[in-house]
Design a protein around this motif. Structure first.
Motif, PDB file in Angstrom:
ATOM      1  N   UNK A  84       7.553 -15.412 -10.309  1.00  0.00           N
ATOM      2  CA  UNK A  84       7.334 -14.085 -10.892  1.00  0.00           C
ATOM      3  C   UNK A  84       8.308 -13.894 -12.051  1.00  0.00           C
ATOM      4  N   UNK A  85       7.779 -13.807 -13.283  1.00  0.00           N
ATOM      5  CA  UNK A  85       8.612 -13.625 -14.463  1.00  0.00           C
ATOM      6  C   UNK A  85       7.847 -12.840 -15.509  1.00  0.00           C
ATOM      7  N   UNK A  86       8.469 -11.824 -16.092  1.00  0.00           N
ATOM      8  CA  UNK A  86       7.882 -11.049 -17.184  1.00  0.00           C
ATOM      9  C   UNK A  86       8.974 -10.170 -17.784  1.00  0.00           C
ATOM     10  N   UNK A  87       8.728  -9.639 -18.962  1.00  0.00           N
ATOM     11  CA  UNK A  87       9.674  -8.694 -19.555  1.00  0.00           C
ATOM     12  C   UNK A  87       9.606  -7.380 -18.779  1.00  0.00           C
ATOM     13  N   UNK A  88      10.744  -6.848 -18.441  1.00  0.00           N
ATOM     14  CA  UNK A  88      10.781  -5.627 -17.642  1.00  0.00           C
ATOM     15  C   UNK A  88      11.947  -4.755 -18.072  1.00  0.00           C
ATOM     16  N   UNK A  89      11.832  -3.468 -17.805  1.00  0.00           N
ATOM     17  CA  UNK A  89      12.843  -2.488 -18.187  1.00  0.00           C
ATOM     18  C   UNK A  89      13.582  -1.984 -16.957  1.00  0.00           C
ATOM     19  N   UNK A  98       0.822  -1.210   0.000  1.00  0.00           N
ATOM     20  CA  UNK A  98       0.000   0.000   0.000  1.00  0.00           C
ATOM     21  C   UNK A  98       0.859   1.263   0.000  1.00  0.00           C
ATOM     22  N   UNK A  99       1.849   1.315   0.898  1.00  0.00           N
ATOM     23  CA  UNK A  99       2.628   2.547   1.056  1.00  0.00           C
ATOM     24  C   UNK A  99       3.778   2.649   0.058  1.00  0.00           C
ATOM     25  N   UNK A 100       4.444   1.526  -0.232  1.00  0.00           N
ATOM     26  CA  UNK A 100       5.630   1.571  -1.081  1.00  0.00           C
ATOM     27  C   UNK A 100       5.390   1.006  -2.478  1.00  0.00           C
ATOM     28  N   UNK A 101       4.142   0.618  -2.784  1.00  0.00           N
ATOM     29  CA  UNK A 101       3.742   0.181  -4.132  1.00  0.00           C
ATOM     30  C   UNK A 101       4.560  -1.009  -4.641  1.00  0.00           C
ATOM     31  N   UNK A 102       5.014  -1.871  -3.728  1.00  0.00           N
ATOM     32  CA  UNK A 102       5.728  -3.078  -4.164  1.00  0.00           C
ATOM     33  C   UNK A 102       4.714  -4.088  -4.682  1.00  0.00           C
ATOM     34  N   UNK A 103       5.078  -4.774  -5.770  1.00  0.00           N
ATOM     35  CA  UNK A 103       4.142  -5.725  -6.365  1.00  0.00           C
ATOM     36  C   UNK A 103       3.878  -6.910  -5.443  1.00  0.00           C
ATOM     37  N   UNK A 104       2.603  -7.195  -5.204  1.00  0.00           N
ATOM     38  CA  UNK A 104       2.182  -8.373  -4.436  1.00  0.00           C
ATOM     39  C   UNK A 104       1.102  -9.067  -5.251  1.00  0.00           C
ATOM     40  N   UNK A 153      17.474  -4.217  -7.669  1.00  0.00           N
ATOM     41  CA  UNK A 153      17.555  -3.909  -9.098  1.00  0.00           C
ATOM     42  C   UNK A 153      16.215  -4.073  -9.819  1.00  0.00           C
ATOM     43  N   UNK A 154      15.190  -4.534  -9.114  1.00  0.00           N
ATOM     44  CA  UNK A 154      13.904  -4.816  -9.779  1.00  0.00           C
ATOM     45  C   UNK A 154      12.741  -4.187  -9.008  1.00  0.00           C
ATOM     46  N   UNK A 155      12.837  -2.900  -8.746  1.00  0.00           N
ATOM     47  CA  UNK A 155      11.758  -2.191  -8.080  1.00  0.00           C
ATOM     48  C   UNK A 155      11.017  -1.366  -9.125  1.00  0.00           C
ATOM     49  N   UNK A 156      10.367  -2.109 -10.033  1.00  0.00           N
ATOM     50  CA  UNK A 156       9.672  -1.471 -11.143  1.00  0.00           C
ATOM     51  C   UNK A 156       8.171  -1.626 -11.001  1.00  0.00           C
ATOM     52  N   UNK A 157       7.442  -0.818 -11.749  1.00  0.00           N
ATOM     53  CA  UNK A 157       5.988  -0.916 -11.737  1.00  0.00           C
ATOM     54  C   UNK A 157       5.498  -2.106 -12.550  1.00  0.00           C
ATOM     55  N   UNK A 158       4.215  -2.429 -12.377  1.00  0.00           N
ATOM     56  CA  UNK A 158       3.588  -3.540 -13.093  1.00  0.00           C
ATOM     57  C   UNK A 158       2.280  -3.062 -13.702  1.00  0.00           C
ATOM     58  N   UNK A 159       1.985  -3.545 -14.904  1.00  0.00           N
ATOM     59  CA  UNK A 159       0.717  -3.194 -15.547  1.00  0.00           C
ATOM     60  C   UNK A 159      -0.440  -3.931 -14.896  1.00  0.00           C
ATOM     61  N   UNK A 160      -1.629  -3.614 -15.322  1.00  0.00           N
ATOM     62  CA  UNK A 160      -2.818  -4.239 -14.767  1.00  0.00           C
ATOM     63  C   UNK A 160      -2.850  -5.714 -15.109  1.00  0.00           C
ATOM     64  N   UNK A 211       8.121  -7.319   0.749  1.00  0.00           N
ATOM     65  CA  UNK A 211       6.941  -8.168   0.903  1.00  0.00           C
ATOM     66  C   UNK A 211       7.310  -9.644   0.915  1.00  0.00           C
ATOM     67  N   UNK A 212       8.157 -10.075  -0.007  1.00  0.00           N
ATOM     68  CA  UNK A 212       8.512 -11.495  -0.076  1.00  0.00           C
ATOM     69  C   UNK A 212       9.403 -11.916   1.076  1.00  0.00           C
ATOM     70  N   UNK A 213      10.301 -11.045   1.523  1.00  0.00           N
ATOM     71  CA  UNK A 213      11.095 -11.368   2.705  1.00  0.00           C
ATOM     72  C   UNK A 213      10.179 -11.538   3.913  1.00  0.00           C
ATOM     73  N   UNK A 214       9.198 -10.645   4.043  1.00  0.00           N
ATOM     74  CA  UNK A 214       8.235 -10.783   5.129  1.00  0.00           C
ATOM     75  C   UNK A 214       7.447 -12.074   5.036  1.00  0.00           C
ATOM     76  N   UNK A 215       7.151 -12.502   3.810  1.00  0.00           N
ATOM     77  CA  UNK A 215       6.411 -13.744   3.618  1.00  0.00           C
ATOM     78  C   UNK A 215       7.225 -14.946   4.088  1.00  0.00           C
ATOM     79  N   UNK A 216       8.476 -15.038   3.657  1.00  0.00           N
ATOM     80  CA  UNK A 216       9.322 -16.147   4.086  1.00  0.00           C
ATOM     81  C   UNK A 216       9.598 -16.097   5.583  1.00  0.00           C
TER      82      UNK A 216
END
Length: 348
Positions: A286-291, A117-123, A341-348, A238-243
């Motif tokens: 989690x895998x997708x093309x990213x910039x 919610x606050x840091x917009x990390x993908x979950x 190195x992968x703190x990027x946004x995600x599309x819908x 988020x994932x570190x918190x999950x593990x």
């Protein structure tokens, strides 16, 4: 297995074991005093490690903390080093060890919620369902058959919220030396809690109790935190918190074995909910093309796919090593986590 997952799981195991061990010591140590001794033990032990590295003249492969990191470190110490352990110790004094250990799963939920919610990390959906399963187990565990929750459970939930804030703020520091971060947090937070405890009339425990608390603090808070920082670097918050949600299971099992607490149906059902949530987290992909945008920072690294750069004069050539370096823009596809190195946004 991803290196960050190993760091997160070992960190979780050490922290989980510290909860019932701290419960054993609470009969001889005031809760506020205990919070101070645990963190001082962590800080003093890691200071010894830090000084040993310097005395042996081991090469520095981690980036040191910089002046710009100080405000973040101060907030981390306040939320996670002072308020979190204080609420936990008072909660433990009112709750059995097994239930308290499983309630600590709420830390993972709080961490993920804030990251999302606050840091917009993908979950993704799987992580969200896992978080809901953990929350259901924690709610069942704290339910006392009436419309109010147990005070001890509420205090532990408050501690988890503080640590959730702490974990998200610590991500800002995850590029720096994890031993230095955990050492400073332990020494400063431990001293603050100890001074407050003495100011409120708490008596100093016996030398044996102090030593026991220091050992528990070194492994359960110091080493665990250093590994947690490394996991944040590789996995994101988020994932570190999950593990890290494994921690309460370790604590609950030790509480039953060491404290002779009963294995109740409520505990088993809550544990099953939490186990489902942990499995959903562990099986996430989690895998997708990213910039990758242009980025300049400093951290320990090897010359992998994300670190193809030349060295200026005076930069060590051996690996791993640390220096300030620049990433050029890149577009590619591979399995990844929201690491540094992968703190990027995600599309819908």
């Amino acid at each position: 297995m991803n290196t960050g997952i190993v760091f997160a799981l070992v960190s979780a195991g050490l922290f989980g074991a510290s909860t019932p061990l701290a419960k054993l010591l609470l009969g001889a140590i005031d809760p506020w005093m205990m919070a101070g001794l645990l963190y001082l033990g962590a800080g003093a032990g890691l200071a010894a490690v830090h000084l040993s590295r310097a005395a042996l003249r081991l090469p520095a492969v981690e980036a040191p903390l910089r002046r710009t990191d100080v405000p973040w470190l101060a907030l981390v110490i306040l939320a996670g080093g002072v308020l979190g352990p204080l609420l936990l110790m008072f909660g433990l004094a009112r709750t059995d060890g097994a239930s308290a250990s499983l309630l600590l799963n709420l830390e993972g939920v709080a961490t993920m919620a804030i990251a999302w919610i606050a840091f917009r990390e993908n979950v993704d959906r799987r992580l969200l369902l896992g978080a809901l399963a953990i929350l259901a187990g924690a709610a069942l565990l704290s339910w006392q058959g009436r419309a109010t929750l147990d005070l001890g459970a509420m205090l532990i939930a408050g501690a988890c919220l503080c640590w959730g804030i702490d974990n998200n703020l610590t991500r800002k520091l995850s590029s720096a030396d994890p031993v230095q971060i955990a050492m400073l947090k332990g020494l400063i937070a431990g001293t603050i809690n100890l001074v407050i405890a003495l100011g409120h009339g708490a008596a100093l425990p016996s030398a044996g109790a102090v030593a026991a608390a220091a050992v528990v603090g070194f492994f359960g808070y110091g080493v665990s935190l250093a590994l947690f920082v490394l996991a944040l670097r590789h996995l994101g918050t988020a994932r570190t918190g999950a593990y890290f949600s494994l921690a309460p299971f370790v604590g609950a099992l030790l509480a039953i074995a060491l404290l002779g607490e009963a294995l109740t149906p409520q505990l088993v059902i809550a544990g099953l909910f939490m186990a489902l949530g942990l499995w959903l987290h562990l099986s996430e992909q989690h895998e997708h093309e990213h910039a990758h945008e242009a980025l300049e920072h400093e951290h320990r690294h090897r010359h992998d796919a994300h670190h193809q750069h030349a060295h200026e004069a005076g930069i060590p050539a051996g690996e791993p090593h640390t220096h300030r370096h620049r990433h050029t823009p890149m577009v590619h596809r591979h399995p990844h986590y929201p690491d540094i190195h992968h703190r990027h946004g995600h599309g819908a």
